[in-house]
Design a protein around this motif. Structure first.
Motif, PDB file in Angstrom:
ATOM      1  N   GLN A 131     116.133 -98.262 -89.871  1.00  0.00           N
ATOM      2  CA  GLN A 131     117.214 -97.417 -90.377  1.00  0.00           C
ATOM      3  C   GLN A 131     117.191 -96.020 -89.755  1.00  0.00           C
ATOM      4  O   GLN A 131     118.191 -95.309 -89.806  1.00  0.00           O
ATOM      5  N   ILE A 157     115.939 -85.819 -85.799  1.00  0.00           N
ATOM      6  CA  ILE A 157     116.605 -86.478 -86.932  1.00  0.00           C
ATOM      7  C   ILE A 157     116.048 -85.939 -88.245  1.00  0.00           C
ATOM      8  O   ILE A 157     116.795 -85.658 -89.195  1.00  0.00           O
ATOM      9  N   ALA A 170     124.312 -88.868 -90.773  1.00  0.00           N
ATOM     10  CA  ALA A 170     125.730 -89.052 -91.127  1.00  0.00           C
ATOM     11  C   ALA A 170     125.868 -90.063 -92.260  1.00  0.00           C
ATOM     12  O   ALA A 170     126.692 -89.871 -93.177  1.00  0.00           O
ATOM     13  N   ARG A 171     125.074 -91.136 -92.215  1.00  0.00           N
ATOM     14  CA  ARG A 171     125.150 -92.136 -93.290  1.00  0.00           C
ATOM     15  C   ARG A 171     124.692 -91.535 -94.620  1.00  0.00           C
ATOM     16  O   ARG A 171     125.285 -91.813 -95.669  1.00  0.00           O
ATOM     17  N   ASP A 192     127.350 -89.299 -96.024  1.00  0.00           N
ATOM     18  CA  ASP A 192     128.466 -90.078 -96.558  1.00  0.00           C
ATOM     19  C   ASP A 192     128.153 -90.634 -97.942  1.00  0.00           C
ATOM     20  O   ASP A 192     128.964 -90.506 -98.877  1.00  0.00           O
ATOM     21  N   ASN A 221     120.586-100.199 -96.717  1.00  0.00           N
ATOM     22  CA  ASN A 221     121.855 -99.566 -97.102  1.00  0.00           C
ATOM     23  C   ASN A 221     122.186 -99.847 -98.564  1.00  0.00           C
ATOM     24  O   ASN A 221     122.690 -98.972 -99.278  1.00  0.00           O
ATOM     25  N   ASN A 245     112.951 -87.321 -80.542  1.00  0.00           N
ATOM     26  CA  ASN A 245     114.110 -87.846 -81.261  1.00  0.00           C
ATOM     27  C   ASN A 245     113.859 -87.877 -82.759  1.00  0.00           C
ATOM     28  O   ASN A 245     114.733 -87.537 -83.566  1.00  0.00           O
ATOM     29  N   GLU A 255     117.454 -82.576 -89.136  1.00  0.00           N
ATOM     30  CA  GLU A 255     118.820 -82.678 -89.664  1.00  0.00           C
ATOM     31  C   GLU A 255     118.806 -83.056 -91.136  1.00  0.00           C
ATOM     32  O   GLU A 255     119.567 -82.510 -91.948  1.00  0.00           O
ATOM     33  N   ASP A 293     117.726 -93.852 -87.222  1.00  0.00           N
ATOM     34  CA  ASP A 293     118.385 -93.672 -85.933  1.00  0.00           C
ATOM     35  C   ASP A 293     119.267 -92.435 -85.984  1.00  0.00           C
ATOM     36  O   ASP A 293     119.320 -91.725 -86.994  1.00  0.00           O
ATOM     37  N   ARG A 294     119.975 -92.154 -84.903  1.00  0.00           N
ATOM     38  CA  ARG A 294     120.774 -90.933 -84.818  1.00  0.00           C
ATOM     39  C   ARG A 294     121.900 -90.882 -85.832  1.00  0.00           C
ATOM     40  O   ARG A 294     122.401 -89.815 -86.165  1.00  0.00           O
ATOM     41  N   GLN A 295     122.305 -92.049 -86.337  1.00  0.00           N
ATOM     42  CA  GLN A 295     123.411 -92.092 -87.306  1.00  0.00           C
ATOM     43  C   GLN A 295     122.940 -91.901 -88.753  1.00  0.00           C
ATOM     44  O   GLN A 295     123.759 -91.813 -89.664  1.00  0.00           O
ATOM     45  N   LEU A 296     121.594 -91.867 -88.960  1.00  0.00           N
ATOM     46  CA  LEU A 296     121.082 -91.772 -90.333  1.00  0.00           C
ATOM     47  C   LEU A 296     121.572 -90.526 -91.067  1.00  0.00           C
ATOM     48  O   LEU A 296     122.020 -90.629 -92.225  1.00  0.00           O
TER      49      LEU A 296
END
Length: 720
Positions: free
Chosen positions: A559, A601, A566-567, A570, A528, A597, A604, A561-564
């Motif tokens: 790092q 990702i 969105a991160r 941001d 991050n 999966n 996206e 994952d499904r939230q990557l």
């Protein structure tokens, strides 16, 4: 014997059914009436015989040593001794002089035993007596004596007498009796059957034994029972049955077949006992033998068993593991001051804290006193045992609250690892004990049995601790290594590489701290930070009116994952950076984790405008299949294939194959680690798009990279 008696009863009931031709229930009722009448007639005949004094109701009870504990009126009439004279006597006082001394009344360990013996009356007369034995048990199902029913047999019993006696024994037995015909229909049960299962005769007669089936046994088990019912020999074992109320219960069962005059199986009989109490007692004994009563944790005995099993598997699979012995400090003084109840409560609380710090597969045991044992059955690296030791010690860093007390304790931990320190459980425990003693003396949180392991583990923990401080104290820095076009020689991109400038040791190699970060989970924070810093720097260059080529940032598999997505959205939004200015580099190991999966990702990320590069291609799980599935725009040839160019035949063949394949897939090719002009020329002739390496530039700070761009530094193709 009981089996023969049951067979005779069955033969009689079968004959009665044939003669009467009525329904099964009516025939059984008539048979019961006939047996009752026969018993009454026999009693009247014996009562008329004044010389015999026999009574079919004679009964006594014995303890396990043969002493009489119960003596009824029938026994008094049979032998002439009143209860006051018989109670407390050993059964031997009824024996004749020529008896061998063995207590026939205690020789049978199961219900239903029978014997015909000689016994002496008070008058001195010797008579023959038939004994019918029933085992007495306590609440836990343990034998505590024998109930003996007696009948005078001055002449051999007739068939009717025997049937009557056997029927009474069956009915009075503590064992359940279940009799089925050749079609497996239940034709007779006794009162114990109803008491154990809850099914009355009206609910069971005419049904099949499936009435009691629990469904927990497999086909092989049922086949063995079926074979016994078909006459292939008696079967003895344990079966789980189902009571009428649905409750499952364990039972000890004997199943045998009865044959008719032609040798065909006509009936099957089952004798069974409810052994729930036995099983509960076994479970309690097992728990007492294998678990610590205070904490509920496994004890050293169980730990040793589990470790021994694990070591066998470890030898076979060449795996690593560790054993930790944890000694709690200050426990003795706390118990002396506040009492042992508080000390015991504190031990239980410590056990719960330790359990939360461990994986489910790790074994936590209480060894004795103030010592716990922890078995790490499977670890990837030996140093991981030190990480676990650190976690255990950390759980005791804060005071433990017990009612009105706030208690502070510490611990010293000794670690032995296998296979290095031994492949026997006893040796590993001894070695861990030695290490624990040394840790106590050295006032150290933990020590390995091996000094070399101590140093490696301490270095590992030191790096982890200082790396956390580096994140907080601004010791991290991004360097940038240019990517150069093999067509124009111009800089067309750069890879952002993390560097750690230690205040004492200077620049620390990523090869030292990145593996530690991966193992400890710090890689998430580092990843991050790299994304934030790279985007911040790109924005700073934009504000300085510098047109920047795409900057590649390495992503760890942790790092991804499904939230990557969105991160990423941001961080790009916060720094006002266009997605086209950032390229994400991933490694091949990521591609083998759940294809669906990962593809979702990646799609996206690409839809956001981000480009994806596959780093170190050919060094991991290379597969042409995933190159078709994944939206990868760039392949990077690993330096291990570049170093031998253009002289190593295999390296040349691999490089040529990668370039050809990527061209067919319309993917861009970047060669890493290019250090010589010969390597560059060979790659350029192959059609490779870009190079990255010391031939052009090593990784440099942001200011130096900016200077290269402003000065328009280019690659000289003619250099030799």
């Amino acid at each position: 014997m009981l089996d023969a008696a049951i067979a005779r009863c069955l033969a009689l009931s079968q004959a009665a059914r044939t003669q009467q031709g009525d329904t099964l229930a009516a025939t059984l009722a008539e048979l019961d009436t006939a047996l009752a009448e026969l018993t009454a007639a026999r009693a009247a005949q014996r009562g008329a015989d004044s010389g015999s004094g026999a009574d079919p109701g004679a009964m006594l009870e014995l303890d396990l040593a043969g002493y009489i504990t119960a003596w009824n009126a029938g026994a008094e009439r049979l032998f002439g001794y009143p209860a006051a004279e018989a109670l407390g006597q050993n059964i031997l006082f009824l024996y004749t002089e020529d008896d061998d001394g063995a207590l026939a009344e205690l020789l049978h360990e199961q219900d239903g035993g029978m014997a015909e013996v000689r016994r002496r009356r008070k008058s001195g007369e010797v008579i023959w007596v038939q004994l019918a034995l029933a085992l007495l048990q306590d609440e836990l199902g343990e034998p505590q004596g024998m109930r003996v029913r007696m009948a005078h047999v001055s002449e051999p019993l007739s068939d009717h007498d025997k049937i009557s006696l056997h029927a009474r024994i069956i009915e009075d037995s503590d064992q359940g009796v279940l009799i089925t015909d050749a079609k497996e229909r239940i034709v007779s049960i006794n009162s114990a059957f109803t008491r154990i299962t809850g099914y009355t005769p009206g609910e069971s007669l005419g049904k099949t034994p499936d009435l009691l089936r629990s469904g927990v046994h497999d086909a092989e088990f049922r086949a063995k029972v079926r074979a016994a019912m078909n006459g292939e020999g008696p079967w003895r074992g344990e079966i789980v049955g189902r009571r009428k109320n649905g409750e499952l219960f364990p039972q000890s069962v004997t199943i045998s077949a009865v044959r008719d005059g032609e040798g065909k199986v006509s009936h099957t009989f089952s004798l069974f006992s409810d052994i729930s109490v036995h099983k509960d007692a076994e479970a309690r004994m097992q728990r007492m033998a294998n678990y610590d009563t205070l904490t509920g944790l496994p004890n050293q005995c169980l730990l040793t068993q589990l470790m021994t099993q694990a070591l066998t598997e470890a030898r076979r699979n060449h795996e690593h593991g560790a054993l930790l012995v944890v000694e709690i400090s200050r426990l003795g003084s706390i118990s002396d001051t506040l009492g042992h109840d508080v000390g015991n409560e504190l031990l239980s609380a410590i056990g719960k804290l330790f359990r939360t710090a461990l994986r489910d597969a790790d074994i936590l045991a209480r060894l004795d006193g103030n010592r716990f044992g922890v078995a790490l059955l499977h670890i990837e690296k030996r140093e991981h045992a030190a990480i676990v030791a650190q976690k255990l010690a950390s759980t005791l860093a804060a005071p433990i609250q017990l009612a009105a007390h706030s208690l502070q304790v510490g611990c010293s931990i000794g670690i032995s690892v296998y296979p290095e320190d031994g492949l026997e459980t006893g040796a590993l425990i001894r070695h861990a004990d030695v290490a624990t003693s040394k840790a106590v003396q050295a006032e150290s949180a933990f020590l390995f049995y091996s000094e070399e392991m101590n140093q490696r583990a301490k270095e590992h923990l030191r790096i982890e601790s200082e790396l956390r401080q580096a994140l907080q104290h601004d010791e991290l820095q991004l360097y940038y290594q240019p990517k150069v076009s093999l067509r124009s020689g111009r800089i067309v991109g750069a890879e952002a590489l993390l560097r750690w400038r230690h205040p004492v040791r200077g620049l620390v190699s990523p090869g030292v701290f990145i593996p530690v970060a991966e193992e400890t989970g710090l890689i998430l924070e580092l990843g991050n930070w790299v994304l934030e810093e790279a985007c911040r720097q790109v924005r700073a260059w934009k504000d300085a009116n510098l047109i920047m080529p795409p900057i590649a940032v390495n992503l760890s598999a942790r790092q991804f994952d499904r939230q990557l997505p969105a991160r990423m959205a941001d961080v790009l939004q916060r720094h006002q950076v266009h997605p086209e200015q950032i390229m994400l580099e991933i490694t091949e190991s990521l591609l083998v984790r759940g294809t669906e999966n990962v593809v979702a990702i990646m799609n996206e990320l690409v839809a956001m405008g981000l480009a994806l590069a596959l780093d170190d291609f050919g060094t991991g799980y290379s597969s042409l299949a995933y190159l078709k599935k994944f939206p990868i725009s760039t392949l990077k040839i690993d330096r291990s294939f570049v170093i031998g160019l253009p002289y190593e035949e295999n390296d040349c063949a691999i490089a040529r194959a990668i370039v050809t394949m990527a061209q067919q897939l319309r993917q861009e090719i970047v060669a890493e680690g290019v250090e010589t002009a010969e390597q560059m020329s060979f790659l350029r002739e192959l059609g490779c798009d870009q190079l990255q390496g010391y031939l052009f530039s090593q990784p440099v700070p942001a200011d130096d990279f900016e200077r290269m761009l402003r000065e328009g530094k280019r690659l000289a193709f003619g250099a030799r």
